[in-house]
Design a protein around this motif. Structure first.
Motif, PDB file in Angstrom:
ATOM      1  N   MET A 256       0.827  -1.195   0.000  1.00 10.30           N
ATOM      2  CA  MET A 256       0.000   0.000   0.000  1.00 10.30           C
ATOM      3  C   MET A 256       0.868   1.255   0.000  1.00 10.30           C
ATOM      4  N   LYS A 259       2.082   1.759  -3.567  1.00  8.64           N
ATOM      5  CA  LYS A 259       1.012   2.240  -4.442  1.00  8.64           C
ATOM      6  C   LYS A 259       0.714   3.711  -4.185  1.00  8.64           C
ATOM      7  N   THR A 260       0.698   4.095  -2.914  1.00  4.12           N
ATOM      8  CA  THR A 260       0.399   5.484  -2.566  1.00  4.12           C
ATOM      9  C   THR A 260       1.503   6.409  -3.073  1.00  4.12           C
ATOM     10  N   GLU A 303      -6.883   8.273  -3.308  1.00  2.00           N
ATOM     11  CA  GLU A 303      -7.765   7.102  -3.388  1.00  2.00           C
ATOM     12  C   GLU A 303      -8.345   6.963  -4.789  1.00  2.00           C
ATOM     13  N   GLY A 307      -7.344   3.726  -6.703  1.00  2.00           N
ATOM     14  CA  GLY A 307      -8.531   2.874  -6.669  1.00  2.00           C
ATOM     15  C   GLY A 307      -8.652   2.048  -5.414  1.00  2.00           C
ATOM     16  N   GLN A 308      -8.212   2.591  -4.293  1.00  2.00           N
ATOM     17  CA  GLN A 308      -8.236   1.844  -3.036  1.00  2.00           C
ATOM     18  C   GLN A 308      -8.339   2.809  -1.868  1.00  2.00           C
ATOM     19  N   ALA A 309      -9.063   2.411  -0.839  1.00  5.56           N
ATOM     20  CA  ALA A 309      -9.209   3.250   0.340  1.00  5.56           C
ATOM     21  C   ALA A 309      -7.887   3.332   1.099  1.00  5.56           C
ATOM     22  N   GLU A 585      -1.523  -5.482   8.001  1.00 11.99           N
ATOM     23  CA  GLU A 585      -1.898  -5.068   6.667  1.00 11.99           C
ATOM     24  C   GLU A 585      -1.142  -5.876   5.615  1.00 11.99           C
ATOM     25  N   LYS A 590      -6.299  -5.493   1.996  1.00 13.72           N
ATOM     26  CA  LYS A 590      -7.598  -4.942   1.623  1.00 13.72           C
ATOM     27  C   LYS A 590      -8.192  -4.079   2.730  1.00 13.72           C
ATOM     28  N   TYR A 591      -7.687  -4.238   3.977  1.00 14.73           N
ATOM     29  CA  TYR A 591      -8.244  -3.448   5.063  1.00 14.73           C
ATOM     30  C   TYR A 591      -7.732  -2.023   4.966  1.00 14.73           C
ATOM     31  N   THR A 592      -8.559  -1.073   5.299  1.00 11.47           N
ATOM     32  CA  THR A 592      -8.176   0.325   5.168  1.00 11.47           C
ATOM     33  C   THR A 592      -7.426   0.839   6.381  1.00 11.47           C
TER      34      THR A 592
END
Length: 601
Positions: A256, A259-260, A303, A307-309, A585, A590-592
């Motif tokens: 994550m 990606k961010t 986001e 495409g993700q929280a 995580e 998938k958990y925000t």
């Protein structure tokens, strides 16, 4: 939603009442000579007349610019002469916020600290209190609104405040060696190391250092406590309104993070194939390009790109394998403390949740009273849940309503749900995480003192009348704003007395590890002096209620905290078989948010 620190709306910091300049003081530290300024701290409500030496804008590391961006702070080179430490340094790059804006000069060259030294004729070295400001890791500075002069003068301690990098410049991580993250936390460590190396030149005791902070600064204090790199650099900790069990402010998900980071690159025209190329491009951008990317609004933009929280803040502290090797909440749960046996004080305010309701209801900021009907409550209670997984779990939502709604009058059309929502949010975010932490630290052998502020101040930080004793309303009492000219913070006598008691509790703790000692003045009434603030222990669960009359109480919200710390995690596990309640995580990207179970020892 985020928890913020209070910030300065003026470029020039505030002076203490009846300012008088004396001969400029000078000290010599490892890097060279420093010239500061002198102020006489005096106020008719305090029986004190004290000279304070102030050194502002001291650089504690090299400017983190150019190739040093997204790297740990580098040791400051000596200046080879005399450095005039008589004005504050620039705040770190950050976005303006509608709720807590600042107008200080901003720069990427922002790693400065301030030292407030009470002049004493004693040869004894003074205790040191190092303040870490709040601001959700995206806002704030260590200068304005954190004037250390009253605390130094009244408490007879040295006070140190400092800046650290914020937002993506302070916490962007690619989840690998090219940008591991946590630069802001490493700045904090560098500032604390500077105190350890230099404070004796100011008359301070490097073996009597207390870290204290509020909100994200409180979280930072606990990160320092749990880091394997911080042994021996401090000895006591005061955590005001936040600890590691709060959701959304820590990441262990390197995928994550990567990606961010790439999402940010796309946003600023640095779209690249590899993280090495991405960071090279980001280092070449002007620092001001990051200003508008440091706010909470950037979360929604990113986001949309990835495409993700994301968590509440898109660039949180991370498990970098260096400063923090795992999620700090796991360390507390397992009680595998490296810096063990320290003195710890922690607590909250009675209406912490009102602050976050204000974020969700900006149309009501100017109203004298906030009211929330059942329909609005149904919407807000889901939005304001600390763990996003709860929002889709009907059993959890029903259980929360069962706990907090006034069922005696639930059928009334005009029933007001404000207090129910405020207590739900405050318990979820702050009160019950603090309960879990206090239990764990006490069980592990720390000396723990717990407090709960219930007093509703007559003067508030913001022009919102219905927020009560909410998040950050402790700051004027801790820093003695009543005694600072220019802040327009005049209080009635009973609140002046309360301010003095709070300042004495905090500085007594810094001196001895016991907020009750020494009692060599008339600050506390005879009755209060007979009811010392007790240690928090299990099963006693005693704490100090901070109000106009200081009282000892026990078992703060024990039922509610059993609900949040035990019942809700078990309910989530039993009603969502696909969820690992202790999953990192990395195992469940998938958990925000981090899903922390806060078990009662």
């Amino acid at each position: 939603m985020a928890f913020y620190g209070v910030h300065c709306r003026v470029a020039v910091c505030l002076a203490v009442l009846c300012l008088v300049f004396a001969d400029d003081p000078m000290v010599e530290i490892t890097l060279g000579k420093l010239v500061g300024k002198s102020e006489i701290s005096w106020h008719p409500d305090v029986n004190i007349n004290r000279t304070i030496h102030i050194y502002e804008g001291i650089p504690y590391a090299e400017p983190p610019v150019g190739d040093l961006r997204f790297r740990p702070p580098q040791t400051k080179e000596g200046w080879g002469g005399v450095y005039r430490a008589t004005s504050i340094g620039s705040a770190c790059i950050q976005a303006l916020d509608s709720f807590d804006d600042i107008t200080e000069t901003q720069s990427e060259d922002c790693l400065f600290l301030n030292v407030y030294v009470p002049v004493t004729h004693s040869t004894d070295r003074l205790p040191v209190m190092v303040w870490i400001h709040g601001g959700a890791f995206i806002l704030g500075s260590g200068s304005c609104y954190y004037n250390g002069t009253p605390l130094a003068a009244i408490g007879d301690v040295i006070v140190v405040t400092f800046n650290y990098r914020l937002g993506p410049l302070g916490f962007l991580s690619t989840g690998d060696e090219h940008a591991p993250g946590n630069y802001g936390l490493l700045d904090q460590m560098a500032a604390i190391q500077w105190v350890h190396d230099n404070i004796e030149a100011f008359g301070g005791d490097k073996d009597m250092v207390t870290l204290f902070g509020n909100s994200a600064g409180s979280l930072s204090c606990e990160y320092m406590l749990l880091s394997p790199l911080m042994q021996g650099l401090f000895h006591r900790v005061i955590m005001q309104s936040a600890n590691v069990f709060i959701n959304g402010y820590f990441s262990t998900d390197s995928r994550m993070q990567r990606k961010t980071a790439h999402g940010l690159g796309k946003l600023v025209r640095c779209e690249r194939e590899t993280t090495e190329e991405l960071i090279k491009c980001l280092r070449a951008l002007p620092a001001q390009d990051f200003k508008d990317l440091s706010g909470i609004e950037t979360k929604e933009t990113l986001e949309g790109i990835i495409g993700q929280a994301l968590p509440y803040i898109p660039f949180p502290p991370v498990a970098d394998g260096y400063f923090l090797t795992e999620n700090p909440s796991r360390v507390v749960e397992k009680m595998t403390f490296i810096n063990s046996g320290l003195d710890l004080m922690l607590g909250n305010l009675a209406d912490e949740g009102m602050y976050f309701i204000a974020f969700a209801t900006p149309d009501m900021w100017n109203e004298p009273k906030l009211t929330i009907n059942k329909t609005v409550y149904e919407t807000l209670m889901k939005i304001l849940l600390g763990d996003a997984r709860m929002q889709t779990n009907q059993a959890v939502k029903d259980a929360i309503k069962l706990m907090y709604i006034n069922w005696d009058d639930a059928n009334l059309e005009d029933l007001d749900y404000v207090d129910a929502l405020s207590q739900q949010v405050g318990d979820d975010y702050f009160i019950c995480p603090a309960d879990a932490s206090a239990r764990a630290y006490a069980k592990a052998g720390f000396n723990v003192y717990k407090y709960h502020i219930t007093h509703v101040p007559s003067k508030t930080l913001r022009p919102i009348k219905w927020m009560k004793a909410t998040h950050e309303e402790d700051l004027p009492f801790v820093f003695g704003w009543h005694f600072v000219d220019g802040m327009n913070w005049t209080l009635p006598k009973e609140e002046v007395d309360m301010t003095l008691k709070v300042m004495k509790y905090w500085t007594n703790f810094a001196k001895t590890g016991d907020p009750n000692l020494p009692r060599d003045d008339a600050t506390f009434s005879e009755e209060e002096a007979q009811h010392d603030w007790p240690l928090f222990k299990v099963p006693g669960l005693e704490y100090k209620e901070i109000a106009l009359t200081m009282s000892n109480k026990r078992a703060l919200k024990a039922k509610e905290c059993a609900f949040w710390n035990n019942f809700i995690p078990n309910l989530m596990k039993n009603t969502d078989p696909g969820t690992k309640c202790f999953a990192d995580e990395d195992e469940a990207g998938k958990y925000t948010k981090d899903s922390n179970i806060k078990q009662l020892p």
